[in-house]
Scaffold this active site. Structure first.
Site, PDB file in Angstrom:
ATOM      1  N   GLU A 105       0.816  -1.215   0.000  1.00 41.71           N
ATOM      2  CA  GLU A 105       0.000   0.000   0.000  1.00 41.71           C
ATOM      3  C   GLU A 105       0.849   1.264   0.000  1.00 41.71           C
ATOM      4  O   GLU A 105       0.330   2.373   0.127  1.00 41.71           O
ATOM      5  CB  GLU A 105      -0.994  -0.008   1.155  1.00 41.71           C
ATOM      6  N   PHE A 166     -12.978  -8.667  11.842  1.00 39.92           N
ATOM      7  CA  PHE A 166     -11.760  -9.010  11.103  1.00 39.92           C
ATOM      8  C   PHE A 166     -11.363  -7.866  10.170  1.00 39.92           C
ATOM      9  O   PHE A 166     -12.189  -7.353   9.425  1.00 39.92           O
ATOM     10  CB  PHE A 166     -11.991 -10.296  10.298  1.00 39.92           C
ATOM     11  N   GLN A 167     -10.137  -7.465  10.223  1.00 44.71           N
ATOM     12  CA  GLN A 167      -9.581  -6.375   9.411  1.00 44.71           C
ATOM     13  C   GLN A 167     -10.338  -5.069   9.600  1.00 44.71           C
ATOM     14  O   GLN A 167     -10.490  -4.289   8.664  1.00 44.71           O
ATOM     15  CB  GLN A 167      -9.512  -6.766   7.928  1.00 44.71           C
ATOM     16  N   LYS A 216     -18.499  -2.336   3.272  1.00 43.27           N
ATOM     17  CA  LYS A 216     -18.786  -3.304   2.207  1.00 43.27           C
ATOM     18  C   LYS A 216     -20.264  -3.353   1.834  1.00 43.27           C
ATOM     19  O   LYS A 216     -20.606  -3.513   0.662  1.00 43.27           O
ATOM     20  CB  LYS A 216     -18.312  -4.689   2.665  1.00 43.27           C
ATOM     21  N   MET A 529      22.273   9.913   6.948  1.00 44.19           N
ATOM     22  CA  MET A 529      21.982  11.155   7.654  1.00 44.19           C
ATOM     23  C   MET A 529      22.054  10.947   9.167  1.00 44.19           C
ATOM     24  O   MET A 529      22.519  11.819   9.908  1.00 44.19           O
ATOM     25  CB  MET A 529      20.598  11.680   7.236  1.00 44.19           C
TER      26      MET A 529
END
Lengths: 619, 213
Positions: A105, A166-167, A216, A529
C-alpha cells in the site's frame, strides 16, 4: 559545461528515448484508448465520457464510486486488492480507469507523486484494517506537503463497525488529523457524490489528501442515483483574489525595501503560479530563494536564483534570507527545516506572506503584511500595484548576493583514488539527462545531494517527501511519476541504500509495467543522515545506523527482472550512466559511494540560518 | 568549501519572539488571556472529535468545550473557552475555521452572555440551610432524600464558583459541571454571517427585520 539545445537534439540516445511508451500496456490494448495520448486540454470525447459517468444510473454503490472517479476525469489509480474493498475492485474491472496494482500500500506514494506530476489529485485504494493503516504514512506525507490526493479504503460492513471485526480499523478516526477532510460513507445512494466531493475538495484551495471509508454493505448496496459532477463544498472554495488594501500595503513595503528577497514555497508550484512568480522576480530584479518543496518554481541556472534555503540549503541562500529587509514569502508554511530557530530567522525583515490558507498566516513566523489569496492571482495583483517606476533599486543587493555565491560555492573535492563522491554521480546523471526530467528521491543524505547538485529548471520535476521525511518514498514515487508523465519526459529516482530497501518490493511493479525509470542507489552502507548526526552530536556512536549487511542491489535488481548496474569507481560512472539511461525499462544503479561523505552546508537544528556549517568542526 | 567561518560572518542583531514577531531587546514573555470562541458547525458525526482532536494536537489549552443544537436543523454550536496568547487565540480560531464541517467561527466580546450549569450533590443533614443557599442562587432542588440533596445552579462562571463555595459547608459529595456556553448580546450575531432562527424571522407579512440593523 552546459550543452546547447542543439547538442541534445542531435544526440541519438536522447532521440531514441523520445516517444518511447512507458508500458501502460493494458491501456494500450483497449481499442478505444490505444491512440489516446494524455494532453493538457480534455478532449471532447473525455468530456463526454465524464458527463456520461456523472449522469448514468450506477446500479451499486461500488459502481457509483467508480462512476464518481470517471466523472472526475481520473485516468489512473494505484492500490492493492483486499477483502472489504473487493466490490470496488470488481466494479473497477469494467472501467476505463487504469489500475496499477502495487506490491504494497506504498501505492499511496505512487498516487502522491502521480498527483504532483499531473497537478490533479492522485488516487489510491486499499482494503480495510491493515490496508488502510498502510496508507497512513503516505496520507500524512501528502498532508504535510499539501499534495492533492484521494484515498479510498474498504471497511467492514456497517453493522459490524465498532465490533473489532476481522480487518477492522477506525480509519476515519485514525486519518482525521492527517487528512484535509475524510468521510465515512453510510449510504449507497450518497457514496458516489461523496467520492466526487472528496476528489474535488482534495484539489480545491490549499490542496491536501482526502479519504472516503467504504463499508462493504454500502458498496454492495443497490442505487440508481447518478453521481453528478464532482464538486467541493462552496465553503471550501477560497477567493482567488486578495483584498486590495492588503495588496497595496504589501506593495508599498516591497517598494520601500532595500534588500528584498522572494521566498517561493511549494505553494507556488501547487498553485500553478511559477509563470507569475518568475515574471514578478525578474521584472523587479528581486533575488529568489526557494524552499525545498519550492524547488523548480524558479530556474536554478538563472543569476537571480540563489537556490534553496534551510538546513541543507546553499550558503548564499541562507545568507540572503538572514540579511533581507523584506521577505516576500509565497506559498510557504515556514517549516523549521527552513527557518532554523525562529528567533534568528530573517531578523531584519518585514514579512510579506502570500498564502491561500489564512491559517498559515502568522502560524510560525509573524506576517507584517498578510496577503490571502491564490498565488498566481496575488502575484499579478502585486505586480500591478508596484509598477515598474516605483520598483526598489536592488542593484547593490544583487551584487551582495552574487558575492555570497562566490564566497560559499556548492563544491566538493574529488580524489580519483578515493571512493566516488555522491555529488559526482548526481551531477553526471544531471548532465546526461533532459532539463525537464523528473527526479524522485527517498529521504536522507542522498535526497539532499539530489536536491543540491541537480539543477532544477521546471516546476513539478523534484518529487520528494519534504515535511514528513518518509524513507522509501523514492521508488513508488518514481512509479507514480512515470505513469503520470508524458512519454518523452525522463524519470530518475535517487535512493539511499536504507531508503531503497524499505520499499524495494515495488521494483516488481516497475518490471511488470515495464516502466522506463532509472533508480540510482547512493549506497554508503549507512543510514547516512543518522550517521552524520551521530558523528556531529553523539560522539560518533553509530548505533543502528551501520548497514554493512546491504544486499547487492544490482544483482537483486536482476532477480526482480530489472537491469542492474554497479559503480565502484570514477571510471565506471560515464559508461554506467549511458547504459542505464539507454536501457528501456527499470534499471538499478548500485553506486558505491564514499561512506564518510556528509551533507554540507548544514544549519544545526534550531540554529540561525546564517550560522550554516561548512564542515563538522563548524557545528 | 571556502568562505568565512560562521563566527566571521556578519550577523544581524535583531531577534524574533516565539511567534516570529520581531521584538525589542527587553521583550518579556507573552501575556495570555481567556477567549470564548463560538463555532457554528455542520451537525455530522465526528465533528466534535475533529475539533477536540485539533486542539489537542496543536496543544491549545482548552478550559471548557460545550456543544449543542442551534435554531437551524443540521447545525450545532461549539463553544470553547481557551487560555492562550493573542497569537495563540488567533491561530486557534483559524485552525478551527479550516475544518471542513465548520461554517463560521466568532470570538465573543467581553460583554457576551455566558452561562454554565452545575449539579451538586450535598449531604442532607441540614435541608433547610441547603434550601436557603439554593434559593439565594436561584437554583432548583432536583432530588432530596434523607441522606443527600441534589441541586442545580446556573449562571456565569463566577456565580457557579461562589455557589460551590457556599455549598461546601454541607459537604459536597459529587459535582457535574457543564462548562461555558455563550451568545453575543443584542443584535450582533455570535458567529459572522449567522442568520437568525426561523421563528425569530417570522412576522405577519412574512418578512423579518434585518438582523444586523
Amino acid at each position: 559545461m552546459e550543452e546547447t539545445d542543439d547538442d541534445r537534439a542531435s544526440d541519438p540516445r536522447r532521440r531514441a528515448r523520445r516517444g518511447r511508451r512507458r508500458g501502460r500496456t493494458d491501456r494500450a490494448e483497449r481499442p478505444d484508448e490505444a491512440d489516446a495520448e494524455p494532453t493538457d486540454e480534455p478532449t471532447a470525447d473525455a468530456a463526454a465520457a465524464r458527463a456520461e459517468a456523472a449522469t448514468r444510473s450506477p446500479g451499486t454503490g461500488a459502481n457509483a464510486v467508480i462512476a464518481a472517479l470517471e466523472a472526475a476525469g481520473v485516468e489512473t489509480a494505484f492500490g492493492v486488492q483486499g477483502g472489504a474493498i473487493m466490490p470496488v475492485y470488481d466494479a473497477l474491472s469494467a472501467s476505463s480507469i487504469h489500475h496499477v496494482t502495487m506490491a504494497h500500500e506504498g501505492a499511496v506514494h505512487a498516487a502522491d507523486a502521480y498527483g504532483i506530476v499531473r497537478g490533479d489529485p492522485g488516487v489510491c485504494m486499499a482494503t480495510s484494517g491493515p490496508g488502510a493503516t498502510n496508507l497512513v504514512t503516505g496520507i500524512a506525507d501528502a498532508s504535510m506537503d499539501s499534495d492533492a490526493m484521494l484515498a479510498l479504503t474498504g471497511q467492514v460492513p456497517s453493522d459490524m463497525v465498532g465490533s473489532d471485526a476481522f480487518q477492522e480499523t477506525d480509519t476515519v478516526g485514525v486519518t482525521a488529523p492527517i487528512t484535509k477532510h475524510n468521510y465515512f460513507a453510510s449510504d449507497s445512494d450518497d457514496v458516489g457524490r461523496t467520492v466526487g466531493e472528496a476528489f474535488a475538495l482534495a484539489g480545491t484551495g490549499r490542496p491536501g489528501p482526502t479519504l472516503v471509508d467504504l463499508p462493504k454493505d454500502v458498496t454492495f448496496g443497490e442505487t440508481d442515483r447518478p453521481v453528478g459532477e464532482p464538486a467541493a463544498p462552496d465553503r471550501a472554495i477560497p477567493d482567488a483574489e486578495a483584498d486590495d488594501r492588503q495588496v497595496e500595503e504589501a506593495a508599498s513595503a516591497i517598494q520601500r525595501a532595500e534588500r528584498p528577497l522572494c521566498l517561493f514555497g511549494g505553494g507556488v508550484i501547487k498553485g500553478d503560479a511559477t509563470e507569475e512568480a518568475r515574471a514578478f522576480a525578474r521584472e523587479f530584479g528581486i533575488p529568489v530563494v526557494t524552499t525545498m518543496p519550492g524547488i523548480g518554481s524558479f530556474p536554478e541556472d538563472e543569476d537571480l536564483c540563489l537556490s534553496w534555503a534551510g538546513m541543507h540549503g546553499t550558503g548564499y541562500a541562507n545568507m540572503a534570507i538572514t540579511h533581507t529587509d523584506c521577505l516576500i514569502a509565497v506559498g510557504t508554511r515556514f517549516d523549521d527545516r527552513l527557518t532554523g530557530g525562529v528567533d534568528t530567522f530573517a531578523p531584519e525583515a518585514e514579512v510579506v506572506h502570500v498564502d491561500i490558507d489564512p491559517a498559515e498566516i502568522s502560524k510560525n513566523v509573524h506576517a507584517d503584511y498578510p496577503v490571502i489569496g491564490d498565488a498566481a492571482t496575488v502575484l499579478d495583483q502585486l505586480d500591478a500595484a508596484i509598477g515598474y517606476a516605483d520598483a526598489p533599486d536592488t542593484a547593490a543587493w544583487r551584487e551582495q548576493c552574487a558575492a555570497w555565491r562566490e564566497q560559499y560555492p556548492m563544491d566538493y573535492a574529488i580524489d580519483p583514488d578515493e571512493p566516488v563522491k555522491p555529488q559526482f554521480v548526481v551531477e553526471a546523471f544531471d548532465a546526461a539527462m533532459d532539463d525537464d526530467a523528473y527526479v524522485t528521491t527517498g529521504v536522507g543524505q542522498h535526497q539532499m545531494w539530489a536536491a543540491q547538485y541537480w539543477t532544477y529548471r521546471e516546476p513539478r520535476t523534484f518529487v520528494s517527501s519534504h515535511g514528513l521525511g518518509t524513507m522509501g518514498y523514492g521508488l513508488p514515487a518514481a512509479i507514480g511519476a512515470r505513469v503520470a508523465a508524458d512519454d518523452d519526459r525522463q524519470v530518475i529516482s535517487f535512493e539511499g541504500d536504507g531508503s531503497f530497501l524499505m520499499t524495494i518490493q515495488e521494483l516488481s511493479v516497475a518490471v511488470r509495467e515495464n516502466l522506463d525509470v532509472t533508480i540510482v542507489v547512493l549506497n554508503n552502507e549507512y543510514i547516512g543522515m543518522v550517521r552524520q548526526w551521530q558523528d556531529a552530536f553523539f560522539e560518533g556512536n553509530h548505533m543502528a545506523s551501520q548497514y554493512d549487511w546491504m544486499p547487492e542491489f544490482d544483482t537483486l535488481a536482476e532477480a526482480f527482472g530489472a537491469k542492474g548496474f554497479r559503480i565502484d569507481e570514477y571510471d565506471d560512472v560515464e559508461g554506467v550512466v549511458e547504459e542505464a539511461l539507454a536501457y528501456d525499462g527499470p534499471s538499478v544503479v548500485d553506486a558505491h559511494i564514499d561512506p564518510e561523505e556528509n551533507v554540507y552546508p548544514m544549519v544545526a537544528s534550531g540554529a540561525a540560518n546564517g550560522q550554516f556549517a561548512l564542515a563538522e568542526d563548524q557545528l | 568549501m571556502a568562505g568565512p567561518t560562521p563566527d566571521e560572518r556578519p550577523h544581524p542583531t535583531g531577534r524574533r519572539d516565539e511567534h516570529g514577531v520581531r521584538k525589542e531587546p527587553d521583550h518579556g514573555p507573552e501575556p495570555t488571556r481567556r477567549a470564548t470562541v463560538s463555532a457554528l458547525v455542520e451537525d455530522e458525526p465526528g465533528v466534535l472529535a475533529r475539533a477536540a482532536g485539533l486542539f489537542r494536537r496543536r496543544q491549545f489549552n482548552i478550559e471548557s468545550l460545550t456543544v449543542g443544537p442551534t435554531t437551524v436543523e443540521g447545525h450545532s454550536r461549539i463553544t470553547l473557552v481557551v487560555e492562550e496568547t493573542e497569537a495563540g487565540i488567533e491561530q486557534a480560531k483559524k485552525q478551527l475555521a479550516k475544518l471542513t464541517p465548520v461554517i463560521a467561527v466568532g470570538e465573543l466580546s467581553g460583554d457576551a452572555v455566558a452561562a454554565e450549569l452545575v449539579l451538586l450533590k450535598v449531604r442532607g443533614e441540614e435541608p433547610d440551610k441547603v434550601h436557603a443557599i439554593t434559593s439565594m442562587y436561584d437554583g432548583q432542588t432536583l432530588d432530596a432524600g434523607p441522606r443527600t440533596i441534589t441541586v442545580q445552579i446556573t449562571g456565569d462562571e463566577n456565580t457557579i464558583d461562589d455557589a460551590i463555595d457556599a455549598f461546601d459547608q454541607f459537604g459536597i459529595i459529587e459535582i457535574a459541571r457543564t462548562g461555558q456556553t455563550a451568545l453575543e448580546r443584542g443584535d450582533s450575531p455570535t458567529t459572522p454571517g449567522e442568520e437568525p432562527g426561523h421563528s425569530a424571522g417570522e412576522t405577519d407579512d412574512d418578512e423579518f427585520t434585518n438582523y444586523d440593523d
